[in-house]
Enzyme design. Structure first.
Site, PDB file in Angstrom:
ATOM      1  N   LYS A  46      37.292  37.661  45.988  1.00  0.00           N
ATOM      2  CA  LYS A  46      37.407  36.254  46.419  1.00  0.00           C
ATOM      3  C   LYS A  46      37.050  35.304  45.284  1.00  0.00           C
ATOM      4  O   LYS A  46      37.730  34.309  45.046  1.00  0.00           O
ATOM      5  CB  LYS A  46      36.470  35.983  47.619  1.00  0.00           C
ATOM      6  CG  LYS A  46      36.786  36.824  48.851  1.00  0.00           C
ATOM      7  CD  LYS A  46      35.786  36.599  49.964  1.00  0.00           C
ATOM      8  CE  LYS A  46      34.404  37.123  49.666  1.00  0.00           C
ATOM      9  NZ  LYS A  46      34.291  38.583  49.591  1.00  0.00           N
ATOM     10  N   ASP A  48      33.760  41.761  48.827  1.00  0.00           N
ATOM     11  CA  ASP A  48      34.045  42.207  47.453  1.00  0.00           C
ATOM     12  C   ASP A  48      35.522  42.442  47.199  1.00  0.00           C
ATOM     13  O   ASP A  48      35.905  43.290  46.386  1.00  0.00           O
ATOM     14  CB  ASP A  48      33.244  43.486  47.120  1.00  0.00           C
ATOM     15  CG  ASP A  48      31.755  43.283  47.318  1.00  0.00           C
ATOM     16  OD1 ASP A  48      31.283  42.165  47.074  1.00  0.00           O
ATOM     17  OD2 ASP A  48      31.075  44.235  47.719  1.00  0.00           O
ATOM     18  N   GLN A  53      31.610  37.473  52.177  1.00  0.00           N
ATOM     19  CA  GLN A  53      31.770  38.714  52.946  1.00  0.00           C
ATOM     20  C   GLN A  53      33.238  38.926  53.357  1.00  0.00           C
ATOM     21  O   GLN A  53      34.114  38.458  52.646  1.00  0.00           O
ATOM     22  CB  GLN A  53      30.834  38.738  54.168  1.00  0.00           C
ATOM     23  CG  GLN A  53      29.348  38.878  53.796  1.00  0.00           C
ATOM     24  CD  GLN A  53      28.671  37.567  53.452  1.00  0.00           C
ATOM     25  OE1 GLN A  53      28.747  36.615  54.210  1.00  0.00           O
ATOM     26  NE2 GLN A  53      27.978  37.507  52.339  1.00  0.00           N
ATOM     27  N   GLY A  84      28.030  38.101  46.377  1.00  0.00           N
ATOM     28  CA  GLY A  84      28.041  38.181  44.919  1.00  0.00           C
ATOM     29  C   GLY A  84      29.477  38.016  44.483  1.00  0.00           C
ATOM     30  O   GLY A  84      30.321  38.848  44.808  1.00  0.00           O
ATOM     31  N   HIS A  85      29.780  36.907  43.817  1.00  0.00           N
ATOM     32  CA  HIS A  85      31.154  36.606  43.432  1.00  0.00           C
ATOM     33  C   HIS A  85      31.239  36.574  41.917  1.00  0.00           C
ATOM     34  O   HIS A  85      30.529  35.814  41.264  1.00  0.00           O
ATOM     35  CB  HIS A  85      31.588  35.259  44.042  1.00  0.00           C
ATOM     36  CG  HIS A  85      31.516  35.246  45.544  1.00  0.00           C
ATOM     37  ND1 HIS A  85      31.528  34.098  46.283  1.00  0.00           N
ATOM     38  CD2 HIS A  85      31.434  36.251  46.440  1.00  0.00           C
ATOM     39  CE1 HIS A  85      31.459  34.405  47.573  1.00  0.00           C
ATOM     40  NE2 HIS A  85      31.390  35.704  47.692  1.00  0.00           N
TER      41      HIS A  85
END
Ligand code: GDP
Ligand code: IMO
Ligand code: MG
Length: 426
Positions: free
Chosen positions: A15, A12, A225, A39-40
């Site tokens: 990225k 988080d 990650q 989750g991006h």
């Protein structure tokens, strides 16, 4: 040019945003590990895109690839493709390719992940997406690959062999008959459907990438990650189940290390962690709350509040070792606006010894007391600034201080979630 981009902390770091910003310079953006535990978030104009499997280069012209080291939940991938199509972004096989050897996350992996976590005395706080159990099956050679899913006869033959084993495993973990039925045999027809839908996207990612590099195309490998969630080098056992450091990109993608041109690290101006595990600079009081609110630090995948703390130099130094960054993008500097003084953890005390580097074991990291230095803060809103030199001098000093700690040039400073909120320093 082959660039690898990875998170330098516990995930988080932003990225997704930075991939979206630099992705326009690449012909291919490829995910190399993890799955929909990621989750991006990418924000362009008024639109917010939350991606879990599709690479964050989606809003650029790049071809998108999902490599063989990714664990793919086809239910999530199909719904993500559907979500993008509903907002007018067509996902054709020309745009997206998925490696035939990518492991499929089956419903029984998800159930086993949940049941195992419930049983643990010391929780990991997984995302409950079946990630660990899908990787176990890859290593134990009981995986279903996308190629297998796309051929109903092959898939049925594999399931014939695996069903009883998976049913027993769910029962052993405390699952009841309904769970067993839903997660194993009852799901087979639905998954045959996903295999049919995804078949047109099958590709050989290693081959595609190597040929693209032969032709001097630009390839960006997008990590999920972060360094300290690496299954081998991270804060075990509070880690994910894949290799998250830059070197893993070569291994997972089937591209040799001599082809790598640069490694970009994404570093948040403070630190966050979701799930359990040591976080020496964690702030549970007012500062923690302030970072969480100002930074919107709630998990993109699970919605859990992220634990927040001051910038941690020992962990950052180790991330530099694990990744050998060529340059760094420092994100979320704007979130520190109004905090004065700002603290930076420069080292730890452990058993009356001072160290600038983290201890090897999580059990020792848990016992470390951070040693802080204080830096002057700034009050001025920086989120609309367009040049680094226009930042308040205290903010510039903070960036330069982190740069010295990392020993790596900070080439991008991010000052807000939007695509245009970046300051380039090249
Ligand atoms: P990722 O998993 O590394 O892609 O990061 P996430 O998307 O899960 O979390 C980063 C969050 O911070 C997202 O909500 C982004 O929109 C947001 N973000 C990224 N860069 C910045 C920044 O510079 N400032 C602020 N305020 N938010 C940012
Ligand atoms: P992105 O790509 C932050 C964490 C989970 C848990 C541990 C193991 O968005 O940065 P898993 O489900 O992988 O078995 O969970 O890893 N975790 C993440 N934390 N960002 C992520 O991804 C994460 N993916 C997994 O919270 O502590
Ligand atoms: Mg995330």
């Amino acid at each position: 040019m082959f660039t690898i981009l990875t998170g330098a902390q516990f995930g988080d770091e932003g990225k997704g945003k930075i991939v979206d910003v630099i992705g326009k310079d690449y012909d291919i953006v490829v995910r190399f590990q993890g799955g929909n535990n990621a989750g991006h978030t990418v924000i362009v104009g008024d639109a917010t895109y939350k991606l879990h499997l599709i690479p964050s280069g989606i809003l650029t012209d790049a071809r998108l690839l999902i490599g063989p080291g990714v664990v793919v939940d086809p239910r999530v991938l199909v719904s993500e493709i559907g979500m993008l199509e509903r907002i007018g972004i067509q996902i054709t096989p020309e745009k997206l390719g998925i490696d035939a050897k990518a492991s499929i996350i089956m419903p029984y992996h998800i159930e086993m992940d949940k049941l195992r976590e419930q049983k643990r005395t010391q929780k990991i706080g997984t995302t409950a997406r079946g990630i660990g159990f899908a990787y176990i099956d890859k290593i134990s050679r009981d995986e279903v690959r996308l190629a297998d899913l796309s051929d109903a006869n092959v898939f049925l033959a594999i399931m014939e062999e695996l069903c009883a084993q998976k049913e027993r495993a769910i029962i052993d973990l405390g699952g009841d008959d309904d769970v067993v039925h839903a997660a194993v045999r009852a799901s087979i027809p639905e998954y045959i459907g996903y295999g049919t839908l995804l078949k047109p996207y099958l590709t050989d990612v290693s081959y595609e990438l190597n040929r693209a590099l032969d032709r001097d195309k630009n390839v960006l490998a997008e990590g999920a990650q972060g360094a300290h969630l690496d299954v081998i080098h991270g804060t075990q056992k509070f880690v994910t189940s894949s290799g998250t450091a830059a070197g893993s990109a070569c291994a997972y993608l089937g591209v040799g290390p001599t082809r790598v041109d640069q490694v970009v690290g994404i570093v948040k101006a403070y630190i966050t962690r979701v799930g359990e595990g040591p976080l020496p600079t964690e702030q549970s009081g007012e500062i923690g709350e302030r970072l969480r609110e100002a930074g919107g630090e709630f998990g993109t995948t699970t919605g859990r509040p992220r634990r927040c703390g001051w910038f941690d130099s020992p962990l950052a130094r180790k991330a530099v070792d694990l990744n050998a960054y060529s340059r760094v993008a420092l994100t979320k500097l704007d979130v520190l606006t109004g905090i004065d003084p700002i603290r930076i953890c420069v080292g730890y005390n452990l058993d009356n010894q001072y160290s600038k580097y983290p201890p090897q074991l999580s059990s020792d990291l848990e016992r470390c007391s951070p040693v802080y230095e204080e830096m002057e803060g700034w009050d001025q809103d920086i989120s609309d600034i367009t040049a680094f030199s226009d930042l308040p001098s205290a903010a510039q000093d903070y960036v330069r201080r982190i740069e010295r700690i990392l020993g790596v040039y900070v080439s991008i400073v991010s000052i807000g979630p939007r695509r245009d909120q970046v300051l380039a320093r090249e």
